[in-house]
Design a protein around this motif. Structure first.
Motif: not given
Length: 453
Positions: A150-151, A154, A184-185, A306, A308, A310-311
């Protein structure tokens, strides 16, 4: 010379014989006495051994019966909590879902205030229900810690945005430090991490009337440290031993003044310890409190992406195209809730009433994603998911994401769903953001393929 008179020799031999005979008789008497004592002691020892064996057998039976009774009581408790959770979550889904949609309509000030009271009260009841379930999982040693990518940056940015707004509403300052150095990861359990951070920040906001709250985050050798400092009244030294006890408040008046059950800190400490860390308290300089949580995370898996958003935010994913969504739900109220919650997104939503209809509809024309209730008449959601998976395997079709949308939220229930063809789980009452995030996570890869294509 005449020989020695024979009668004297006979007298000596007779006396020696008599002494030896009496000695043998005495020895035999002593031996018989000792043998009898040994026999009696051996008999007493055998009786004691038999009595001890009977006592041990009886005690073992008592312990076995107590173990069975304890296991039965534990199973009954789990079944009761599962039933209560389901029965409370089902109507609460209608209350919170409709109140959420109602608050988004054109209301006057009085009506809006009423809607917000309904939402606040309903969310408070839901938070209490979740805390009780978490505590029961901890007591039963059933709380599981995930290990997914996961991020982290974020996630902490998300918490900062949420609590900046809450602080502004209360007239407090909010400051965050250490965010720039976060990766971020990373590997760990983002949901439990979010739960701990949110609980500490919520408590800090709740008990701080003026001044502000400071969130400091650092990562060293994959050990995450989250320190939350507030300018509230602090905790008296004589009351600190109650901080991490379930259903305990440092002051009886706190419950009346601020609300709450005293479960948050107890659960958060156990979560931290399950994640290889701890949660501790110390008084802040000049007054206030500092709660420091530590949690062990892991380096990212090489080559893995990830899990997640976030992106890949849910607004972007759900807006990438007009996704075909199948909703299998037998409750008319819950069907309305799902439809209204997803109304802001341009989705092609089809409703069915049971698992058999879900299988029939999907096999006739496959959907992009299925929201599946578990407890339904005719065919339940797990049986329907199993049939869909079997057909996919038979014809070599792509796997359709299936999200369990159910009021069953116990750990063993969710684990069982994931073993039976379900990809994700969203517990009722359903929040729009939670549902949208879960859907987006399942559709994220398809969205990336669409954009790359």
């Amino acid at each position: 010379m005449e020989p020695f008179p024979p009668f004297k020799s006979e007298r000596v031999s007779r006396r020696r014989y008599e002494r030896e005979r009496r000695g043998r008789q005495e020895a035999e008497r002593i031996l018989e006495h000792l043998s009898r004592e040994l026999y009696e002691a051996n008999a007493a020892l055998k009786a004691q051994a038999a009595s001890l064996e009977e006592t041990v057998r009886h005690r073992t039976e008592e312990l076995r019966a107590a173990k069975v009774a304890a296991e039965t009581a534990s199973d009954a408790k789990s079944a009761f909590l599962a039933m209560i959770s389901h029965e409370i979550r089902t109507p609460l889904n209608g209350v919170l879902g409709m109140a959420t949609v109602l608050a988004e309509t054109e209301l006057d000030a009085v009506q809006m205030d009423m809607a917000e009271v309904i939402l606040t009260s309903g969310n408070g009841l839901l938070a209490l229900l979740n805390d009780v379930l978490d505590l029961s999982k901890i007591e039963a040693r059933q709380m599981e810690i995930e290990e997914i990518g996961f991020d982290l940056a974020n996630l902490m940015a998300e918490q900062r945005r949420i609590f900046e707004l809450r602080a502004a509403e209360k007239g407090l300052s909010f400051r965050m430090s250490g965010q720039a150095g976060l990766p971020s990861y990373i590997q760990g359990d983002p949901n439990r991490l979010r739960q701990v951070v949110s609980n500490l920040l919520s408590n800090a906001m709740k008990f701080t009337a003026k001044g502000g709250v400071h969130l400091d985050v650092s990562l060293d050798q994959w050990l995450l440290t989250v320190a939350v400092t507030d300018t509230g009244p602090g905790v008296p030294e004589t009351k600190r031993h109650k901080l991490f006890k379930p259903f305990s408040q440092t002051d009886a008046s706190i419950t009346r003044q601020y609300g709450g059950t005293g479960l948050g800190l107890a659960i958060s400490r156990q979560v931290c310890r399950l994640m290889g860390g701890d949660l501790v308290f110390r008084p802040a300089r000049g007054g206030g409190s500092v709660f420091t949580a530590t949690m062990r995370l892991s380096p990212p898996n090489v080559g893995a992406a990830p899990v997640d958003l976030g992106h890949c935010p849910f607004q972007k994913v759900l807006g990438a195209r007009r996704w075909r969504i199948l909703v299998a739900e037998d409750s008319e109220t819950n069907r309305k809730v799902v439809e209204l919650l997803l109304k802001p997104f341009d989705l092609d939503i089809r409703m069915v009433f049971d698992g058999a209809q879900a299988v029939e509809q999907h096999l006739a024309r496959p959907f992009d994603l299925i929201l599946m209730d578990v407890n339904m008449p005719v065919m339940n959601g797990l049986a329907a998911a199993s049939l869909i998976r079997q057909e996919e395997e038979r014809i070599g079709a792509e796997r359709v994401p299936i999200i369990a949308l159910t009021a069953n939220a116990m750990t063993h229930q969710v684990s069982d769903y994931l073993r039976q063809g379900i990809d994700a789980h969203v517990a009722k009452p359903v929040r729009r953001e939670d549902l949208a995030r879960a859907m987006a996570l399942q559709l994220c890869e398809q969205t990336r393929a669409l954009m790359q294509g």
